[in-house]
Design a protein around this motif. Structure first.
Motif, mmCIF file in Angstrom:
data_model
loop_
_atom_site.group_PDB
_atom_site.id
_atom_site.type_symbol
_atom_site.label_atom_id
_atom_site.label_comp_id
_atom_site.label_asym_id
_atom_site.label_seq_id
_atom_site.Cartn_x
_atom_site.Cartn_y
_atom_site.Cartn_z
ATOM 1 N N GLU A 146 0.823 -1.218 0.000
ATOM 2 C CA GLU A 146 0.000 0.000 0.000
ATOM 3 C C GLU A 146 0.854 1.263 0.000
ATOM 4 O OE1 GLU A 146 -3.862 -1.302 2.566
ATOM 5 O OE2 GLU A 146 -1.979 -1.174 3.671
ATOM 6 N N GLY A 147 2.059 1.124 -0.511
ATOM 7 C CA GLY A 147 2.957 2.280 -0.549
ATOM 8 C C GLY A 147 2.429 3.355 -1.483
ATOM 9 N N PRO A 148 2.883 4.599 -1.316
ATOM 10 C CA PRO A 148 2.360 5.681 -2.151
ATOM 11 C C PRO A 148 2.896 5.633 -3.577
ATOM 12 C CG PRO A 148 4.106 6.504 -0.733
ATOM 13 C CD PRO A 148 3.878 5.068 -0.339
ATOM 14 N N MET A 149 2.080 6.142 -4.499
ATOM 15 C CA MET A 149 2.499 6.283 -5.884
ATOM 16 C C MET A 149 3.195 7.646 -5.971
ATOM 17 S SD MET A 149 -0.074 6.026 -9.096
ATOM 18 C CE MET A 149 -0.273 4.267 -9.189
ATOM 19 N N LEU A 150 4.449 7.657 -6.400
ATOM 20 C CA LEU A 150 5.195 8.920 -6.342
ATOM 21 C C LEU A 150 5.646 9.457 -7.693
ATOM 22 C CD1 LEU A 150 7.393 8.121 -3.196
ATOM 23 C CD2 LEU A 150 5.389 9.624 -3.299
ATOM 24 N N ASN A 151 5.792 8.580 -8.671
ATOM 25 C CA ASN A 151 6.308 9.041 -9.966
ATOM 26 C C ASN A 151 5.219 9.493 -10.924
ATOM 27 O OD1 ASN A 151 8.954 8.548 -9.184
ATOM 28 N ND2 ASN A 151 8.750 6.385 -9.729
ATOM 29 N N GLU A 152 4.011 8.972 -10.707
ATOM 30 C CA GLU A 152 2.904 9.440 -11.542
ATOM 31 C C GLU A 152 1.759 9.907 -10.645
ATOM 32 O OE1 GLU A 152 0.426 5.702 -12.917
ATOM 33 O OE2 GLU A 152 2.502 5.491 -13.558
ATOM 34 N N CYS A 153 0.899 10.743 -11.218
ATOM 35 C CA CYS A 153 -0.222 11.279 -10.445
ATOM 36 C C CYS A 153 -1.171 10.134 -10.077
ATOM 37 C CB CYS A 153 -0.948 12.334 -11.269
ATOM 38 S SG CYS A 153 -2.506 12.876 -10.539
ATOM 39 N N SER A 164 6.619 19.254 -8.711
ATOM 40 C CA SER A 164 5.247 19.128 -8.216
ATOM 41 C C SER A 164 5.259 18.805 -6.728
ATOM 42 C CB SER A 164 4.562 18.012 -9.007
ATOM 43 O OG SER A 164 3.280 17.820 -8.499
ATOM 44 N N ARG A 165 4.317 19.385 -5.959
ATOM 45 C CA ARG A 165 4.405 19.263 -4.508
ATOM 46 C C ARG A 165 3.165 18.696 -3.837
ATOM 47 N NH1 ARG A 165 6.068 25.089 -2.702
ATOM 48 N NH2 ARG A 165 6.217 24.038 -0.693
ATOM 49 N N GLY A 166 2.112 18.445 -4.632
ATOM 50 C CA GLY A 166 0.862 17.969 -4.033
ATOM 51 C C GLY A 166 0.918 16.489 -3.680
ATOM 52 N N PHE A 167 0.333 16.154 -2.547
ATOM 53 C CA PHE A 167 0.281 14.746 -2.125
ATOM 54 C C PHE A 167 -1.070 14.490 -1.477
ATOM 55 C CE2 PHE A 167 0.844 11.144 0.657
ATOM 56 C CZ PHE A 167 1.659 10.286 -0.068
ATOM 57 N N SER A 168 -1.740 13.442 -1.927
ATOM 58 C CA SER A 168 -3.032 13.118 -1.327
ATOM 59 C C SER A 168 -2.912 11.849 -0.488
ATOM 60 C CB SER A 168 -4.084 12.920 -2.429
ATOM 61 O OG SER A 168 -5.209 12.265 -1.872
ATOM 62 N N VAL A 169 -3.118 12.009 0.807
ATOM 63 C CA VAL A 169 -3.032 10.871 1.723
ATOM 64 C C VAL A 169 -4.125 9.854 1.396
ATOM 65 C CG1 VAL A 169 -3.399 10.207 4.130
ATOM 66 C CG2 VAL A 169 -1.883 12.111 3.590
ATOM 67 N N GLY A 173 -0.894 9.028 -2.839
ATOM 68 C CA GLY A 173 0.277 9.382 -3.629
ATOM 69 C C GLY A 173 0.302 10.828 -4.088
ATOM 70 N N ALA A 174 1.281 11.101 -4.959
ATOM 71 C CA ALA A 174 1.466 12.444 -5.490
ATOM 72 C C ALA A 174 0.306 12.800 -6.422
ATOM 73 C CB ALA A 174 2.786 12.507 -6.243
ATOM 74 N N VAL A 175 -0.050 14.081 -6.441
ATOM 75 C CA VAL A 175 -1.076 14.538 -7.395
ATOM 76 C C VAL A 175 -0.512 15.686 -8.232
ATOM 77 C CG1 VAL A 175 -3.254 13.843 -6.296
ATOM 78 C CG2 VAL A 175 -2.124 15.909 -5.518
ATOM 79 N N CYS A 176 -0.852 15.686 -9.527
ATOM 80 C CA CYS A 176 -0.375 16.747 -10.412
ATOM 81 C C CYS A 176 -1.146 18.032 -10.126
ATOM 82 C CB CYS A 176 -0.518 16.327 -11.869
ATOM 83 S SG CYS A 176 -2.223 16.281 -12.429
ATOM 84 N N GLU A 177 -0.676 19.140 -10.689
ATOM 85 C CA GLU A 177 -1.295 20.444 -10.426
ATOM 86 C C GLU A 177 -2.766 20.475 -10.849
ATOM 87 O OE1 GLU A 177 0.193 23.062 -8.705
ATOM 88 O OE2 GLU A 177 1.582 21.408 -8.361
ATOM 89 N N LYS A 178 -3.064 19.865 -12.014
ATOM 90 C CA LYS A 178 -4.440 19.882 -12.521
ATOM 91 C C LYS A 178 -5.389 19.137 -11.577
ATOM 92 C CE LYS A 178 -3.267 18.721 -16.748
ATOM 93 N NZ LYS A 178 -3.438 17.798 -17.863
#
Ligand SMILES: [Zn+2]
Length: 250
Positions: A146-153, A164-169, A173-178
């Motif tokens: 269940e590790g986070p997805m970090l390389n793609e949104c 890019s700095r957004g992260f959704s718990v 994982g990481a989220v893109c700006e859009k």
């Protein structure tokens, strides 16, 4: 029949008048429960070796549906942890999380290695205990798949740019700006670039090197908030050890 397993004691419970029930995370059999007969009788040789965090080789008799400990050859007592109450709380919490995530008969070697290296890191004291906790929490999620997805949104699966700095718990994982604009504000953390890098390091580095870095206090704060929330969002369970850790401030 007598058999030897190598493992770490996760928890110990009193049973009957003089016995203990010991939960051990083993290399060979995953998590097992074993009885230590007489381990609460003064002078018994199992008293000192059936304590939480003891790492060693356990000689077990297997019965119909339980094991009985015959002898323990201790390789690591982690006695430095027992000398300091705050470290005890951290170690108890790590053992409780490991207990929650593991099963009998499963291959739990990765979790065992993580727990062992986290306890070692508490003893070494190079890394703050809070950072050790963040690493332990995130890596537990990685081991359980269940590790986070970090390389793609995590929402649209586009490649994530470096800055890019957004992260959704909640989404994991990481989220893109859009996508970040479309998610509720409370679902998105805005990470310091160093936190993002640290997170990537924690999730991808080999276990032996995991507890060998330091970060600034700000990054440590962000990682602490993120990892605790991330783990909670996956397990939906409040650990007893977490409550104890709230009582101490470091
Ligand atoms: Zn996206």
């Amino acid at each position: 029949m007598l058999q030897n397993v190598s493992g770490i004691v996760l928890s110990v419970m009193p049973v009957g008048d003089y016995d203990r029930r010991v939960t051990i995370l083993t290399k060979e059999k995953g998590k097992i429960a074993a009885f230590a007969r007489g381990a609460r009788r003064p002078g018994n040789n199992l008293i000192a070796v059936t304590q939480p965090c003891i790492f060693g080789e356990f000689s077990l008799f297997s019965g119909r549906d339980s094991f009985t400990i015959s002898e323990v050859k201790v390789q690591e007592y982690f006695s430095e942890i027992r000398e300091d109450l705050d470290s005890v709380y951290y170690a108890m919490y790590f053992c409780e999380v490991a207990d929650f995530y593991t099963k009998e008969g499963n291959d739990e070697r990765e979790m065992m290695k993580l727990l062992y290296t986290a306890l070692k890191a508490l003893v070494r004291g190079q890394m703050s205990r809070r950072l050790v906790r963040s690493v332990f929490e995130m890596r537990t999620c990685v081991i359980s798949g269940e590790g986070p997805m970090l390389n793609e949104c995590v929402v649209c699966h586009e490649k994530i740019p470096e800055d890019s700095r957004g992260f959704s718990v909640l989404n994991g994982g990481a989220v893109c700006e859009k996508c970040r604009e479309k998610l509720p504000v409370k679902d998105v953390m805005v990470l310091n670039p160093s936190s993002r890098y640290a997170l990537w390091f924690i999730c991808s580095t080999p276990a032996a090197k995991l507890f060998s870095f330091t970060v600034s206090p700000e990054v440590e704060d962000e990682l602490a908030a993120l990892s605790a929330e991330y783990l909670f969002a996956r397990v939906k369970h409040t650990f007893k050890g977490e409550k104890l850790l709230e009582l101490i401030s470091d």
